[in-house]
Design a protein around this motif. Structure first.
Motif: not given
Length: 563
Positions: A35-42, A311-314
């Protein structure tokens, strides 16, 4: 100071493979790692302005709220601020950690940035504005008529402004569990208030006869001859998907595409290697070259539906069909961990990373906290100090088990495998006083390694949350504390967590290992957030004048398994 072994390994991995830069033999094109922002970035939302891209995500009860990321190429992202960074804008005191701010929508129009969002813990839907995305952002203007969640704004070519959102069924009468609607109001641009009548755009979802659930996260785009309405459907879980409708009028009627969904992973074998799941809740943007790309949320389970990173940002490409419908991830059935970079740029492996193998070290040398950190709910007073290269926390009665604002400075667990560690200088004076490092999922689910006192002697304890309405902790393991400052570490590998400690220059000793991290997983613990790792101090319900100082915080995460 001795570096933990995993940190050294991660540094070598990052140096050896240029972190998340991959080149394919077929195309020799640079690739980025999802993911481009890994971890809690929903719940990502994106807009384009002045040749750059801007993105924000949900933060729920954490403060500051709504991180603002900036990028020139969709893959190199810089955290430049937060939209809700003043207590006057956001008060989440008393809220559960999965309360607070849900699913923002960000838009840029005529020199102004707009964010609309829902504070489910008080106030409901609102709009804030800024001329500089780094801030300051305005105080919220609340919209009491907008009854629902997941709002976003749309500006038509004539300057008309609309808000579209998830709301209740017609007549407030659900035909089935999960029955929701998508609705629209016009907004007056000067007062930022609703005007005119509400319009029902979608009832239930793509096909009401099939009882679709949780139609939500709407975005409207005017492209060529059509207004496109893109929504999530299926709930933010294994059945999550993204669907598309279109109309020749902003108020509809909207026709669903007969090939929906345009993105999902729900039909794939959950036991496949390195699965990506929960994919949906998307927003999309057009590049100057005419290409389209979508950001969306997804998760990385380590087993079944278990994941601790939130939930990551993809990011994935979008392709338009010949008859004018967008498809996300068009060339693959599975969402990919890497694609060629959208603009042919390379990923900077030397900057402050939010994807791939992440190494973050903070020695607290500045006069303000790094923007990465999160407070648990809105601070009502300043209980920390940065001076002389230390982060000093006051021991206060508030605890991580409560719904106040404890002395807690959080950092997301970005990776499935890695560790976090601190160097702590603290002398407890009573059994109720403790300070250390916490792996926090919610008020009833956390692991805590702390220096405290027992039977008049300083000890290192593993405290586990009590999963009950009353909350609190229970002591699982205890060992004599080394003299002087101590290093504390939480290591994780999928569902396997371990806690260890050492003197300032001593050898590491294991306090607890083989801990079942599913206890911290979203699937088991519930809610919408991921694990947050935090320097933390408390006097556990009693008043105290004591303080605890942290000389450094280190995080090292390894995602090489996805290469």
């Amino acid at each position: 100071m001795r570096f933990p072994l995993l940190l050294l390994c991660s540094l070598l991995i990052c140096a050896g493979c240029s972190e998340n830069v991959v080149t394919t033999a077929e195309t020799s094109a640079p690739e980025f790692q999802n993911p481009i922002l890994a971890g809690f970035y929903p719940d990502p939302t994106i807009c384009q302005a002045n040749g750059k891209f801007y993105l924000t995500t949900s933060t729920f009860a954490y403060f500051p709220g709504l991180p603002i990321f900036e990028s020139e190429d969709l893959v190199n992202w810089e955290l430049i601020g937060h939209a809700m960074d003043r207590p006057s804008q956001l008060n989440t005191m008393g809220s559960g950690v999965s309360g607070g701010l849900f699913a923002p929508g960000m838009t840029f129009h005529d020199g102004v940035f707009y964010i609309t969002c829902t504070n489910v813990s008080g106030g409901g839907n609102y709009i804030i504005t800024a001329t500089d995305p780094a801030g300051p952002w305005s105080e919220p203007t609340y919209l009491p008529e907008v009854n629902g969640i997941d709002p976003s704004l749309f500006f038509d070519e004539d300057g008309s402004m609309y808000i579209v959102y998830n709301s209740i069924p017609p007549g407030d009468s659900s035909l089935y569990s999960g029955h929701r609607t998508i609705r629209l109001y016009a907004i007056d641009r000067e007062s930022l208030s609703v005007t005119g009548e509400q319009t029902l755009l979608v009832n239930g979802g793509t096909d009401l006869s099939q009882e679709p659930v949780w139609i939500e996260a709407p975005h409207i785009y005017h492209i060529n001859d059509y207004y496109y309405l893109m929504c999530a459907e299926g709930g933010t879980g294994p059945q999550h998907s993204e669907v598309i409708f279109r109309s020749d009028s902003v108020r509809g009627p909207y026709e669903p595409w007969d090939q929906n969904p345009i993105l999902t992973q729900r039909h794939l074998d959950p036991d496949r290697e390195h699965p990506v799941s929960y994919a949906g809740h998307a927003d999309m943007v057009e590049l100057e070259n005419g290409d389209w790309w979508a950001v969306f949320l997804a998760v990385r389970p380590y087993e079944g539906n278990y994941f601790n990173t939130g939930r990551d940002t993809w990011l994935a490409p979008v392709r338009w069909t010949d008859d004018g419908w967008p498809v996300i991830n068009p060339d693959f059935e599975e969402v990919q961990f890497s694609y060629p970079t959208p603009l042919g740029t390379t990923v900077d492996a030397t900057g402050d990373r939010f994807s791939g193998n992440i190494v973050f070290t903070d020695e607290f040398e500045g006069d303000s906290l790094n923007l990465r950190y999160l407070f648990l709910r809105t601070p009502q007073e300043k209980w920390y100090d940065l001076s002389d290269g230390e982060l000093t926390l006051e021991l206060r009665p508030e605890t991580a088990s409560g719904r106040g604002n404890p002395s807690f400075v959080g950092h997301r667990q970005h990776n499935m495998t890695g560790e976090a560690s601190v160097l702590l200088d603290f002398e407890p004076s009573a059994d109720n006083e403790s300070a250390g490092l916490i792996a926090f999922q919610n008020e009833r689910r956390f692991f805590y390694i702390a220096k405290t006192m027992a039977d008049g002697q300083p000890v290192i304890q593993f405290k586990k949350s009590v999963d009950s309405r009353e909350g609190g902790t229970e002591v699982i393991e205890s060992a004599p504390a080394p003299e002087g400052p101590v290093q504390l570490r939480i290591s994780f590998d999928g569902a396997d967590y371990a806690l260890s400690f050492a003197g300032a220059d001593g050898d590491w000793q294991t306090l607890a290992e083989g801990l079942d991290g599913k206890y911290l997983s979203t699937d088991d613990a519930g809610g919408f957030v991921g694990v947050v790792l935090a320097p933390y101090a408390t006097s556990d319900g009693q008043e105290s004048d004591n303080t605890a100082s942290f000389e450094w915080y280190r995080y090292a995460g390894n995602d090489a398994v996805y290469r």
